[in-house]
Scaffold this active site. Structure first.
Site, mmCIF file in Angstrom:
data_model
loop_
_atom_site.group_PDB
_atom_site.id
_atom_site.type_symbol
_atom_site.label_atom_id
_atom_site.label_comp_id
_atom_site.label_asym_id
_atom_site.label_seq_id
_atom_site.Cartn_x
_atom_site.Cartn_y
_atom_site.Cartn_z
ATOM 1 N N ARG A 128 16.401 0.213 -2.310
ATOM 2 C CA ARG A 128 17.771 0.016 -1.812
ATOM 3 C C ARG A 128 18.079 1.089 -0.764
ATOM 4 N NH1 ARG A 128 22.559 -1.257 -6.032
ATOM 5 N NH2 ARG A 128 24.355 -0.992 -4.701
ATOM 6 N N ASN A 159 14.036 -8.563 -1.657
ATOM 7 C CA ASN A 159 12.812 -8.502 -2.474
ATOM 8 C C ASN A 159 12.387 -9.885 -2.970
ATOM 9 O OD1 ASN A 159 12.375 -5.835 -2.027
ATOM 10 N ND2 ASN A 159 13.133 -5.108 -3.986
ATOM 11 N N HIS A 171 13.330 -4.526 -17.962
ATOM 12 C CA HIS A 171 13.096 -3.193 -17.393
ATOM 13 C C HIS A 171 14.393 -2.716 -16.742
ATOM 14 C CE1 HIS A 171 10.960 0.156 -15.798
ATOM 15 N NE2 HIS A 171 11.072 -0.220 -14.539
ATOM 16 N N VAL A 178 4.867 -5.907 -10.227
ATOM 17 C CA VAL A 178 5.394 -4.550 -10.421
ATOM 18 C C VAL A 178 6.751 -4.388 -9.715
ATOM 19 C CG1 VAL A 178 4.962 -2.077 -10.001
ATOM 20 C CG2 VAL A 178 3.062 -3.579 -10.626
ATOM 21 N N ARG A 235 23.571 -4.638 -3.912
ATOM 22 C CA ARG A 235 22.558 -5.039 -4.896
ATOM 23 C C ARG A 235 22.051 -6.444 -4.561
ATOM 24 N NH1 ARG A 235 23.904 -7.500 -9.029
ATOM 25 N NH2 ARG A 235 22.543 -7.749 -10.838
ATOM 26 N N VAL A 263 3.074 3.182 -5.326
ATOM 27 C CA VAL A 263 2.485 2.592 -6.543
ATOM 28 C C VAL A 263 1.181 1.883 -6.194
ATOM 29 C CG1 VAL A 263 2.801 0.975 -8.455
ATOM 30 C CG2 VAL A 263 4.768 2.267 -7.603
ATOM 31 N N ALA A 276 0.844 -1.214 0.000
ATOM 32 C CA ALA A 276 0.000 0.000 0.000
ATOM 33 C C ALA A 276 0.868 1.249 0.000
ATOM 34 C CB ALA A 276 -0.930 -0.018 1.224
#
Ligand code: NAI
Ligand code: 2OP
Length: 310
Positions: free
Chosen positions: A82, A95, A175, A118, A88, A13, A10
């Protein structure tokens, strides 16, 4: 509403996507987040806007996945950005674990849902959602190409001083920095932009599109883009909910299409009530195919990293 969409996460995005879904009266919306009170508060705020915005979509918030049961679509935006001192790999691992936890829950409560991923890194997170859910490939997809193409379209419209509605653009690939904007398939009123702009100007717009996400991060400083990303995810959801069969660039699992195997990457697909109903194979020049292959290699590297970190 007849349809139900759950948005996981929430944050910027997720909440904006919930707002757009409700205001377009596409479905009832459930917002879910790990933070106590956040989805409930944002959902109540959105519900209180409904009389003014004149829609009857029900918007509710919860920290429990039971609330998501029976969803037609699940949009997953959960993740963390991050943070200072985080590598990384740390981010990828965090995630990945969030995506695994979220997907196993949504798959349990909505076994027939279509997943729109997403969270970043987008193409890699699609793999995690696909593997964890066990859903067929036509019901797992990622949002990136619609956003990247919308950015390209916005820049074309600004450059030529024309309505964004007259523009069309395709951005394929992963992406990230290796995404593949396709000027030959990008047009204004059907006229390819290669006939409307110099090569230098097209190159400049392509470069701006590639760094479109970073441009917003540099301006906002405390987060990344969310208005256009939410619009993009909702365009995909709308095409599915209304069975519109729009042709949109989405991250899809390729099984030999474009010569790429076992990999999520952005390609044009037909989106309808069953999810990805067709992968559209457009003709690419050797240079375009080489750029797509390079982008696929970058995604493959990330997927290998995921396997190493699992
Ligand atoms: P945000 O930080 O505003 O929201 C993320 C939300 O996820 C937070 O509210 C957080 O509490 C929640 N969350 C974290 N772990 C969770 C869990 N285990 N279960 C449920 N919720 C959890 O971030 P924002 O701006 O909304 O971005 C979300 C994600 O989308 C990021 O990974 C971002 O990089 C990505 N993104 C991807 C785009 C694309 O084109 N694919 C475009 C824009 C953002
Ligand atoms: C974007 O392109 C951060 O992926 C996100 O804006």
């Amino acid at each position: 509403m007849e349809k139900k969409v759950t948005v996981i996460g929430a944050g910027n995005v997720g909440a904006t996507a919930a707002q757009r879904l409700a205001e377009k009266e596409l479905c009832d919306v459930v917002l879910i987040d790990v933070v106590d009170g956040l989805p409930q508060g944002k959902a109540l705020d959105l519900a209180e806007a409904a009389p003014i915005e004149t829609h009857d979509a029900r918007v509710t918030g919860s920290n429990s996945y039971e609330a998501s049961a029976g969803s037609d679509i699940i949009i997953i935006t959960a993740g963390i950005p991050r943070k200072p001192g985080m590598s990384r790999d740390d981010l990828l691992k965090t995630n990945m674990n969030i995506m695994k936890a979220v997907t196993s829950q949504v798959a349990k409560y909505s076994p027939d849902a279509i997943l729109i991923i997403v969270s970043n890194p987008l193409d890699a997170m699609c793999h995690v959602a696909y593997d964890t859910s066990g859903f067929p490939k036509h019901r797992v997809m990622g949002m990136a190409g619609v956003l990247d193409s919308a950015r390209f379209r916005a820049f074309i419209a600004m450059e030529l001083n024309v309505s964004v509605e007259s523009t069309h653009a395709f951005v394929l690939g992963g992406h990230g920095d290796t995404m593949v904007p396709l000027p030959r398939y990008s047009s204004v009123a059907g006229i390819p932009i290669t006939e409307l702009m110099s090569k230098d100007r097209i190159d400049a717009l392509v470069a701006r599109t590639r760094s479109g996400g970073a441009e917003i991060v540099n301006l906002l400083k405390t987060g990344s883009a969310f208005y256009a990303p939410a619009s993009a995810a909702v365009e995909m959801a709308e095409s599915i909910l209304k069975d519109k069969k729009k042709i949109l660039p989405c991250a899809a699992y390729l099984d030999g299409e474009y010569g790429i195997h076992n990999l999520f990457i952005g390609v044009p697909v037909k989106l309808g009530s069953k999810g990805i109903e067709e992968i559209i194979q457009i003709k690419l020049t050797d240079a375009e195919q080489a750029a797509l292959n390079k982008s696929a290699d970058a995604v493959k590297d990330l997927v290998s990293e995921l396997k190493r970190l699992s």
